[in-house]
Scaffold this motif. Sequence first.
Motif, PDB file in Angstrom:
ATOM      1  N   HIS A 136      32.426  27.672 -18.484  1.00 35.82           N
ATOM      2  CA  HIS A 136      32.347  26.882 -19.712  1.00 35.82           C
ATOM      3  C   HIS A 136      33.683  26.226 -20.067  1.00 35.82           C
ATOM      4  CE1 HIS A 136      28.460  28.747 -20.000  1.00 35.82           C
ATOM      5  NE2 HIS A 136      29.006  29.935 -20.093  1.00 35.82           N
ATOM      6  N   SER A 137      34.538  26.046 -19.082  1.00 33.23           N
ATOM      7  CA  SER A 137      35.811  25.378 -19.326  1.00 33.23           C
ATOM      8  C   SER A 137      35.567  23.908 -19.646  1.00 33.23           C
ATOM      9  CB  SER A 137      36.706  25.468 -18.088  1.00 33.23           C
ATOM     10  OG  SER A 137      37.844  24.643 -18.252  1.00 33.23           O
ATOM     11  N   GLU A 138      36.322  23.404 -20.573  1.00 29.02           N
ATOM     12  CA  GLU A 138      36.227  21.992 -20.908  1.00 29.02           C
ATOM     13  C   GLU A 138      37.382  21.206 -20.298  1.00 29.02           C
ATOM     14  OE1 GLU A 138      35.489  21.354 -25.056  1.00 29.02           O
ATOM     15  OE2 GLU A 138      33.885  22.840 -25.096  1.00 29.02           O
ATOM     16  N   GLU A 139      38.179  21.873 -19.474  1.00 29.90           N
ATOM     17  CA  GLU A 139      39.289  21.200 -18.799  1.00 29.90           C
ATOM     18  C   GLU A 139      38.715  20.297 -17.707  1.00 29.90           C
ATOM     19  OE1 GLU A 139      42.599  21.578 -19.601  1.00 29.90           O
ATOM     20  OE2 GLU A 139      41.910  22.868 -21.237  1.00 29.90           O
ATOM     21  N   PRO A 140      38.971  18.985 -17.746  1.00 26.01           N
ATOM     22  CA  PRO A 140      38.401  18.092 -16.738  1.00 26.01           C
ATOM     23  C   PRO A 140      39.045  18.250 -15.358  1.00 26.01           C
ATOM     24  CG  PRO A 140      39.844  16.872 -18.200  1.00 26.01           C
ATOM     25  CD  PRO A 140      39.754  18.277 -18.737  1.00 26.01           C
ATOM     26  N   LYS A 141      40.271  18.732 -15.344  1.00 25.99           N
ATOM     27  CA  LYS A 141      40.972  18.928 -14.074  1.00 25.99           C
ATOM     28  C   LYS A 141      42.032  19.999 -14.270  1.00 25.99           C
ATOM     29  CE  LYS A 141      44.191  15.166 -14.937  1.00 25.99           C
ATOM     30  NZ  LYS A 141      44.767  13.927 -14.464  1.00 25.99           N
ATOM     31  N   PRO A 142      42.536  20.578 -13.181  1.00 27.46           N
ATOM     32  CA  PRO A 142      43.595  21.581 -13.316  1.00 27.46           C
ATOM     33  C   PRO A 142      44.863  20.935 -13.880  1.00 27.46           C
ATOM     34  CG  PRO A 142      42.826  21.426 -11.028  1.00 27.46           C
ATOM     35  CD  PRO A 142      42.138  20.366 -11.804  1.00 27.46           C
ATOM     36  N   SER A 143      45.623  21.717 -14.594  1.00 27.73           N
ATOM     37  CA  SER A 143      46.863  21.204 -15.184  1.00 27.73           C
ATOM     38  C   SER A 143      47.915  20.961 -14.097  1.00 27.73           C
ATOM     39  CB  SER A 143      47.411  22.209 -16.196  1.00 27.73           C
ATOM     40  OG  SER A 143      47.880  23.368 -15.515  1.00 27.73           O
ATOM     41  N   PRO A 144      48.886  20.117 -14.379  1.00 25.20           N
ATOM     42  CA  PRO A 144      49.987  19.932 -13.425  1.00 25.20           C
ATOM     43  C   PRO A 144      50.712  21.248 -13.114  1.00 25.20           C
ATOM     44  CG  PRO A 144      50.015  18.168 -15.046  1.00 25.20           C
ATOM     45  CD  PRO A 144      48.986  19.177 -15.502  1.00 25.20           C
ATOM     46  N   ALA A 145      50.825  22.121 -14.116  1.00 21.15           N
ATOM     47  CA  ALA A 145      51.469  23.421 -13.886  1.00 21.15           C
ATOM     48  C   ALA A 145      50.663  24.260 -12.896  1.00 21.15           C
ATOM     49  CB  ALA A 145      51.642  24.176 -15.201  1.00 21.15           C
ATOM     50  N   CYS A 146      49.349  24.236 -13.044  1.00 20.43           N
ATOM     51  CA  CYS A 146      48.466  24.970 -12.131  1.00 20.43           C
ATOM     52  C   CYS A 146      48.650  24.464 -10.709  1.00 20.43           C
ATOM     53  CB  CYS A 146      47.017  24.807 -12.576  1.00 20.43           C
ATOM     54  SG  CYS A 146      45.780  25.334 -11.362  1.00 20.43           S
ATOM     55  N   CYS A 147      48.535  23.164 -10.526  1.00 15.91           N
ATOM     56  CA  CYS A 147      48.635  22.599  -9.179  1.00 15.91           C
ATOM     57  C   CYS A 147      50.030  22.783  -8.596  1.00 15.91           C
ATOM     58  CB  CYS A 147      48.247  21.125  -9.193  1.00 15.91           C
ATOM     59  SG  CYS A 147      46.489  20.862  -9.545  1.00 15.91           S
ATOM     60  N   GLY A 148      51.042  22.643  -9.428  1.00 18.96           N
ATOM     61  CA  GLY A 148      52.413  22.849  -8.947  1.00 18.96           C
ATOM     62  C   GLY A 148      52.638  24.279  -8.488  1.00 18.96           C
TER      63      GLY A 148
END
Length: 124
Positions: free
Chosen positions: A47-59
């Motif tokens: 149920h996450s409303e985040e459209p994409k992973p954050s830059p911190a996550c990907c980094g």
Amino acid sequence: MNRIGAITAPLLLMALIMLVSESAAIVIDCYTVGAELYPCLPYIVKHSEEPKPSPACCGDLKALIGKAKTRHDRVRVCKCIKKTMRKIRHLDRRRAAGLPTACGVPINPPPARHMDCSRVDMNK
């Protein structure tokens, strides 16, 4: 060279060698893996409303994969990812499996609860 210099130079050299040796031998443990993946939690829960992973996550994910230099490291990271995934309540398995692709980090096969870590390939 005076007496102090004769004693200090070898000690300085030993300290430098120890520093280089410690930085070359990076130990990847499950605590580190969990900490590196922590910024990804808002994206990979149900149920996450985040459209994409954050830059911190990907980094952090890219940094983690970058630390896995040897096959042993990659298998260890894989096992830690599986262990971490089991602990996440309300994990969206589809999003978790798609995280590497969403971040542009190639991991094959994608992370899954039942993946065979002996087959993992992180483009190394």
